[in-house]
Motif scaffolding. Structure first.
Motif, PDB file in Angstrom:
ATOM      1  N   ILE A 130      35.556 -10.846 -62.081  1.00  0.00           N
ATOM      2  CA  ILE A 130      35.293 -12.020 -61.264  1.00  0.00           C
ATOM      3  C   ILE A 130      36.213 -11.954 -60.056  1.00  0.00           C
ATOM      4  CG2 ILE A 130      34.540 -13.474 -63.184  1.00  0.00           C
ATOM      5  CD1 ILE A 130      37.264 -14.769 -63.208  1.00  0.00           C
ATOM      6  N   GLU A 131      35.769 -12.466 -58.930  1.00  0.00           N
ATOM      7  CA  GLU A 131      36.585 -12.433 -57.726  1.00  0.00           C
ATOM      8  C   GLU A 131      36.187 -13.575 -56.809  1.00  0.00           C
ATOM      9  OE1 GLU A 131      35.874  -9.249 -54.949  1.00  0.00           O
ATOM     10  OE2 GLU A 131      34.003  -8.734 -55.963  1.00  0.00           O
ATOM     11  N   SER A 132      37.083 -13.894 -55.891  1.00  0.00           N
ATOM     12  CA  SER A 132      36.790 -14.951 -54.936  1.00  0.00           C
ATOM     13  C   SER A 132      35.834 -14.432 -53.876  1.00  0.00           C
ATOM     14  CB  SER A 132      38.082 -15.452 -54.282  1.00  0.00           C
ATOM     15  OG  SER A 132      38.721 -14.406 -53.574  1.00  0.00           O
ATOM     16  N   GLU A 133      35.082 -15.349 -53.320  1.00  0.00           N
ATOM     17  CA  GLU A 133      34.110 -14.997 -52.298  1.00  0.00           C
ATOM     18  C   GLU A 133      34.080 -16.088 -51.241  1.00  0.00           C
ATOM     19  OE1 GLU A 133      29.776 -13.137 -52.463  1.00  0.00           O
ATOM     20  OE2 GLU A 133      29.810 -15.178 -53.255  1.00  0.00           O
ATOM     21  N   ARG A 134      34.163 -15.669 -49.992  1.00  0.00           N
ATOM     22  CA  ARG A 134      34.117 -16.619 -48.888  1.00  0.00           C
ATOM     23  C   ARG A 134      32.677 -16.907 -48.507  1.00  0.00           C
ATOM     24  NH1 ARG A 134      36.504 -14.306 -44.182  1.00  0.00           N
ATOM     25  NH2 ARG A 134      36.676 -16.369 -43.247  1.00  0.00           N
ATOM     26  N   ALA A 135      32.407 -18.175 -48.220  1.00  0.00           N
ATOM     27  CA  ALA A 135      31.095 -18.598 -47.760  1.00  0.00           C
ATOM     28  C   ALA A 135      31.268 -19.372 -46.458  1.00  0.00           C
ATOM     29  CB  ALA A 135      30.390 -19.458 -48.803  1.00  0.00           C
ATOM     30  N   ALA A 136      30.282 -19.278 -45.585  1.00  0.00           N
ATOM     31  CA  ALA A 136      30.331 -19.951 -44.291  1.00  0.00           C
ATOM     32  C   ALA A 136      29.305 -21.068 -44.250  1.00  0.00           C
ATOM     33  CB  ALA A 136      30.076 -18.954 -43.160  1.00  0.00           C
ATOM     34  N   PRO A 167      20.277 -24.081 -41.535  1.00  0.00           N
ATOM     35  CA  PRO A 167      19.791 -24.973 -42.602  1.00  0.00           C
ATOM     36  C   PRO A 167      20.878 -25.833 -43.233  1.00  0.00           C
ATOM     37  CG  PRO A 167      18.766 -22.828 -42.790  1.00  0.00           C
ATOM     38  CD  PRO A 167      19.807 -22.704 -41.725  1.00  0.00           C
ATOM     39  N   GLY A 168      22.141 -25.433 -43.091  1.00  0.00           N
ATOM     40  CA  GLY A 168      23.234 -26.297 -43.533  1.00  0.00           C
ATOM     41  C   GLY A 168      23.886 -25.932 -44.840  1.00  0.00           C
ATOM     42  N   LYS A 169      23.234 -25.109 -45.671  1.00  0.00           N
ATOM     43  CA  LYS A 169      23.825 -24.739 -46.943  1.00  0.00           C
ATOM     44  C   LYS A 169      24.846 -23.624 -46.748  1.00  0.00           C
ATOM     45  CE  LYS A 169      19.848 -25.974 -49.810  1.00  0.00           C
ATOM     46  NZ  LYS A 169      18.862 -25.485 -50.813  1.00  0.00           N
ATOM     47  N   PRO A 170      25.920 -23.621 -47.551  1.00  0.00           N
ATOM     48  CA  PRO A 170      26.884 -22.508 -47.451  1.00  0.00           C
ATOM     49  C   PRO A 170      26.219 -21.184 -47.805  1.00  0.00           C
ATOM     50  CG  PRO A 170      27.791 -24.348 -48.714  1.00  0.00           C
ATOM     51  CD  PRO A 170      26.346 -24.637 -48.540  1.00  0.00           C
ATOM     52  N   VAL A 171      26.541 -20.147 -47.039  1.00  0.00           N
ATOM     53  CA  VAL A 171      25.990 -18.813 -47.271  1.00  0.00           C
ATOM     54  C   VAL A 171      27.153 -17.848 -47.454  1.00  0.00           C
ATOM     55  CG1 VAL A 171      24.590 -16.936 -46.323  1.00  0.00           C
ATOM     56  CG2 VAL A 171      23.948 -19.319 -45.878  1.00  0.00           C
ATOM     57  N   PRO A 172      27.210 -17.118 -48.569  1.00  0.00           N
ATOM     58  CA  PRO A 172      28.264 -16.104 -48.718  1.00  0.00           C
ATOM     59  C   PRO A 172      28.257 -15.140 -47.531  1.00  0.00           C
ATOM     60  CG  PRO A 172      27.096 -16.405 -50.783  1.00  0.00           C
ATOM     61  CD  PRO A 172      26.329 -17.171 -49.748  1.00  0.00           C
ATOM     62  N   ILE A 173      29.435 -14.770 -47.080  1.00  0.00           N
ATOM     63  CA  ILE A 173      29.529 -13.928 -45.888  1.00  0.00           C
ATOM     64  C   ILE A 173      28.920 -12.549 -46.147  1.00  0.00           C
ATOM     65  CG2 ILE A 173      31.161 -12.828 -44.308  1.00  0.00           C
ATOM     66  CD1 ILE A 173      32.918 -15.302 -44.602  1.00  0.00           C
ATOM     67  N   ARG A 174      29.042 -12.045 -47.381  1.00  0.00           N
ATOM     68  CA  ARG A 174      28.427 -10.743 -47.678  1.00  0.00           C
ATOM     69  C   ARG A 174      26.906 -10.834 -47.551  1.00  0.00           C
ATOM     70  NH1 ARG A 174      26.197 -10.788 -52.811  1.00  0.00           N
ATOM     71  NH2 ARG A 174      26.802 -12.611 -54.036  1.00  0.00           N
ATOM     72  N   VAL A 175      26.324 -11.978 -47.940  1.00  0.00           N
ATOM     73  CA  VAL A 175      24.877 -12.173 -47.797  1.00  0.00           C
ATOM     74  C   VAL A 175      24.511 -12.287 -46.327  1.00  0.00           C
ATOM     75  CG1 VAL A 175      22.941 -13.706 -48.343  1.00  0.00           C
ATOM     76  CG2 VAL A 175      24.712 -13.247 -50.068  1.00  0.00           C
ATOM     77  N   GLU A 206      32.762 -23.532 -40.778  1.00  0.00           N
ATOM     78  CA  GLU A 206      33.917 -23.624 -41.668  1.00  0.00           C
ATOM     79  C   GLU A 206      33.647 -22.753 -42.877  1.00  0.00           C
ATOM     80  OE1 GLU A 206      32.487 -27.787 -43.830  1.00  0.00           O
ATOM     81  OE2 GLU A 206      34.172 -27.791 -42.422  1.00  0.00           O
ATOM     82  N   THR A 207      34.700 -22.199 -43.438  1.00  0.00           N
ATOM     83  CA  THR A 207      34.544 -21.306 -44.585  1.00  0.00           C
ATOM     84  C   THR A 207      35.217 -21.909 -45.807  1.00  0.00           C
ATOM     85  OG1 THR A 207      36.537 -20.047 -44.050  1.00  0.00           O
ATOM     86  CG2 THR A 207      34.458 -19.256 -43.133  1.00  0.00           C
ATOM     87  N   THR A 208      34.661 -21.605 -46.945  1.00  0.00           N
ATOM     88  CA  THR A 208      35.213 -22.034 -48.226  1.00  0.00           C
ATOM     89  C   THR A 208      35.322 -20.825 -49.128  1.00  0.00           C
ATOM     90  OG1 THR A 208      32.988 -22.558 -49.041  1.00  0.00           O
ATOM     91  CG2 THR A 208      34.256 -24.359 -48.043  1.00  0.00           C
TER      92      THR A 208
END
Length: 903
Positions: A130-136, A167-175, A206-208
């Motif tokens: 498991i690992e952390s993943e940034r989403a924008a 569209p407003g939903k968070p999207v993983p940066i890798r995606v 903004e990223t989470t």
């Protein structure tokens, strides 16, 4: 100070040292932990721990493996002083990987000069990390900017990212990066991560950070079961239809099982559907899945209401994903393989399958004298409880598999486990079928052809001790089997045991190391042993057991060599099937016998040539010719980077329309066979076909059942298969591998030809092999036809000794990659200069640098050099030292210890 040394699944990263907070128990070796790594949080595996000072020496078990490979993970304050980072969490209280497997992976990392994280990752099951993943996510300010530029034409860089996030939903940066790279415009080249950071600084996004992965992936299903109250209600017959109240006694029984249920109050109404659900569940004490109930018309809402009234209990039940469920007809195939292995199938007996199988099973109990002698020696070695390696050198059809089965039974009876390795996924179904027929469901399979879920569940069954025998390809060498007593490496010579990406380990050699650590017996089986194994047998390092005769004294196939120079002169340069081979196939088809045809090249044509300028159509990413696939699709494909394009109509170099397809592959061979033998049932087995899930098992099962007359394929059909109806083997372009600039070319040619010739004549009828070649006098071809391994070994070892190649010396192959060929050569030259200074002691020699056989591969230019010597450890450490001195090259240098190919 409590410390943990952690291996992380990051390429070329050494062990990292972390503090263990006082709030955590000291994690055991093999446990997974969550740790900080830069801005990320990732899963690692504990390799060792210490409760002493930071400078203490490693534990003895890991002293060699960890030497010089540990670095510290530190936070730095403003003054630059470092402070060790701490573990974030300990995922496992008990070891996830058994300590013997951790030690094996750590040894592997040291021996094969790769990062310990790479080695540990090879031993882990799917979904373990498991690992952390940034989403924008877009902000209001960013949305305003995107809406102010509604025209999608010409969008580049930052604006394209804002539009993708609109569209407003968070999207993983890798995606996000994958989506943009798939566009056919300039956005594909944009540095997405850098653009995301810039947009975040400007307040447009903004990223989470969130955790990705669960660490396990067991499949569950929801099951409903009737409660005691429900049983009493149904048994009483008092359940009222909707709108009516059941009698008071029924009301009381409905709530009697639940202390919280009211015994006074309004009656519980049970509708018709609810009553039907209770009736169904009454007949299934273990419950029924919600899906099964849904198929019978019982909705989830109905069950929810029953559960709220405590008449039904709904729970989640773990479901094991069964990899054998996809193998239709496995038991029938297992019976067929048993009959094939015993070698006594009578094709003209007229007996039904059941009677014949029973007779075969009875006859199979009788071993030949050679088998009995070999089994007796192996049993003695296994019973000693000491590590030993035995080379079981048996000609094709001599009954090696029967020895494996009987020896495994003895080891299991002694309370120890068994690991069986095969080189190809295509060989696992038949062998797994045999072992499951012999030992039941305590047999597991492990290979990359399974789904991630199947591999996950099989691995955890092994880890829980529910499995006694594991059959698999090279990655199965890390299976967490307890008390390992026997390791079988079937077809031990096969190059598929060597992994060609990091970690570049050899499954056979790692299996031997594991057996040595666990005091197990290793049996290496082959009709054509590797030169290394055979030399060890001759010098007494391995026990040497020979099976020189086939079961029931069946003769080896008669072999004819066809000189294709003469055929080309008679038929023209486009001849595929020689006249002798064509006549022999027609004869077998007339007798309803089966034929195998080998061509170790897939595709339709191997190159597209311009007759005007002489250039071939090459891959833009690799210095190789594109292979044409499909008469209908007409696509040219690279077998290294998978680039593909439509076959051009004009030459890319000179624009001339004079393009010609040259060379033949298995697709064209299949088409040509269909034209020559229109009534025959013809099939093809190569990597293209095998990529479809279940296709290999289905095709081999059909061939074994006699539903296919002619099977055409690559080396996948040449080894391990045992089909008694096959009386003819044809080899097209037998010398296809001899022209490769590789010192093992002759060995591989000899092995491939010997193996495929051995597929013929394994039943009652004698076999024949016809080999088409341009080099009929080459010793590898000539001796393979005689199946004379000792003579081939004598020829080949003289060449190896004269040229100082393995097994006479050890070899390390290093490839340096760069953006241009000049850059790659300059970096390789610098490494070689440093190495030659280290080689002054005479421990090894350095050859090169020189252009690699494939100068360009997957978009990178390549130079290579070799290190030869007799002290492998000194060679490996010297190469690692010079690469470490150039940290900028660390990710651009590939070190291959004991390479099987130098291409």
């Amino acid at each position: 100070m409590r410390l943990a040394w952690v291996a992380l699944p990051v390429p070329a990263l050494d062990l990292l040292t972390y503090l263990v907070p006082d709030s955590f128990e000291l994690p055991p070796v093999g446990a997974r932990v969550l740790v900080p790594l830069g801005t990320r949080r990732v899963t690692g595996c504990v390799v060792r721990t210490s409760e002493t000072d930071e400078g203490s020496s490693p534990e003895p078990a890991f002293a060699e493996a960890s030497a010089g490979r540990e670095i510290e993970s530190r936070d730095h304050d403003e003054d630059g002083a470092g402070q060790l980072k701490s573990l974030i969490d300990v995922i496992d209280v008990e070891p996830f990987l058994p300590q013997p497997v951790v030690e094996l992976a750590t040894w592997l990392a040291e021996y094969y000069a790769c990062g310990p994280g790479d080695a540990i990752a090879a031993a882990m099951p799917p979904f373990a990390w498991i690992e952390s993943e940034r989403a924008a996510q877009i902000t209001d300010q960013g949305r305003s900017m995107a809406e102010a530029n509604p025209d999608p034409a010409g969008q580049e860089g930052s604006l394209a990212i804002l539009r993708a996030l609109a569209p407003g939903k968070p999207v993983p940066i890798r995606v996000l990066a994958r989506r943009l790279s798939a566009r056919a415009d300039s956005v594909a080249a944009s540095p997405v991560h850098a653009l995301v950071r810039a947009l975040e600084r400007n307040g447009l996004i903004e990223t989470t950070t969130a955790m990705r992965g669960s660490g396990t992936a067991f499949k569950t299903r929801r099951v409903a079961a009737i409660t005691l109250a429900g049983l009493e209600l149904v048994a009483s017959g008092d359940a009222a239809p909707t709108g009516q109240a059941p009698p008071p006694a029924a009301q009381h029984r409905a709530g009697a099982d639940d202390p919280a249920a009211p015994h006074d109050g309004p009656a519980v109404a049970v509708g018709r559907r609810q009553r039907e659900a209770l009736e169904m569940l009454r007949g299934s004490p273990d419950g029924l899945s919600l899906a099964a109930l849904g198929d019978r018309g019982i909705t989830a809402d109905t069950l929810k209401r029953l559960a709220s009234r405590h008449l039904v209990a709904i729970r989640s039940v773990r479901v094991e994903r069964d990899p054998f469920a996809m193998e239709a007809g496995r038991r029938d195939q297992g019976a067929l393989i048993r009959s094939q292995e015993s070698g006594i199938r009578n094709q003209e007996s007229g007996e039904d399958a059941g009677t014949e199988a029973e007779g075969l099973a009875r006859t199979a109990r009788a071993l030949t004298d050679e088998q009995s002698a070999a089994l007796a020696r192996l049993r003695a070695l296994a019973q000693s409880g000491q590590f030993a390696v035995a080379l079981l050198h048996g000609v094709t059809g001599s009954g090696k598999t029967e020895i494996y089965l009987r020896l495994a039974a003895d080891v299991l009876a002694a309370g120890r486990s068994v690991l069986v390795l095969v080189p190809e996924i295509a060989l696992t179904p038949a062998l797994v079928g045999l072992f499951r027929d012999a030992f039941g469901d305590r047999v597991a399979v492990q290979h990359s052809g399974l789904s991630d879920g199947e591999r996950h569940d099989q691995w955890h069954r092994i880890r829980r001790g529910e499995i006694d025998v594991v059959v698999g390809t090279r990655s199965a060498v890390f299976a967490p089997l307890p008390a390992l007593g026997l390791v079988v490496v079937d077809e031990e010579h096969d190059a598929s045991y060597k992994q060609e990406e990091s970690p570049r380990y050899h499954g056979r050699d790692v299996a031997i190391v594991r057996a040595r650590r666990e005091g197990a017996l290793v049996v290496l089986g082959s009709a054509t042993p590797s030169l290394e194994s055979y030399q060890h047998a001759l010098t007494g390092r391995y026990h040497h057991l020979v099976l020189a005769r086939r079961v029931l004294d069946r003769p080896l196939a008669a072999v004819r060599i066809v000189n294709m120079r003469e055929e080309y002169a008679a038929q023209g340069p486009d001849a595929v099937f020689s006249e002798p081979l064509r006549a022999a196939i027609a004869e077998r088809l007339a007798r309803t016998e089966q034929v195998l045809v080998l061509l170790n090249r897939r595709g339709f044509s191997t190159a597209v040539l311009c007759r005007q300028c002489g250039n071939t159509v090459e891959c833009p990413n690799c210095s190789v010719s594109l292979t044409v696939h499909g008469r209908q699709t007409r696509r040219a494909r690279c077998h290294y980077c998978n680039y593909s394009t439509l076959v051009p109509t004009t030459c890319p170099a000179c624009a001339a329309p004079y393009l010609e397809e040259v060379g033949i592959g298995t697709e064209r061979l299949e088409e040509e066979a269909g034209r020559l033998f229109p009534g025959a049932r013809i099939a093809r087995l190569d990597r293209d076909v095998a990529s479809r899930r279940g296709a290999t098992v289905s095709l081999l099962t059909r061939f074994g059942a006699g539903e296919i007359d002619v099977l055409i394929g690559t080396q996948m059909i040449a080894k391990g298969h045992d089909f008694p109806r096959v009386t003819l083997v044809g080899v097209i372009s037998a010398d296809v591998g001899l022209g490769l600039p590789d010192f093992r070319a002759a060995e591989r040619t000899f092995q491939l030809l010997t193996q495929v010739v051995g597929r013929a004549g394994r039943g009652e009828r004698s076999g024949e092999a016809i080999i088409q070649t341009l080099y009929p006098d080459h010793y590898s071809v000539r001796l393979a036809c005689r199946q004379d391994y000792p003579a081939f070994f004598d020829e080949e070892i003289r060449f190896r000794r004269a040229m100082r190649y393995p097994p006479h010396v050890s070899l390390v192959n290093a490839i340096v990659r760069g953006p241009t060929f000049q850059a790659a050569m300059e970096d390789a030259t610098d490494l070689v200069r440093r190495l030659r200074a280290a080689a002054a002691s005479g421990d090894f020699r350095v050859l090169g640098p020189a252009p690699a056989a494939f100068v360009k591969l997957r978009g990178e230019h390549r130079a290579q050099f070799f290190v030869k010597g007799t002290r492998r450890a000194a060679m490996r450490q010297a190469v690692q030292a010079v690469v470490a001195a150039r940290p900028d090259l660390r990710r651009r240098v590939t070190i291959d210890v004991d390479p099987l190919t130098v291409l």
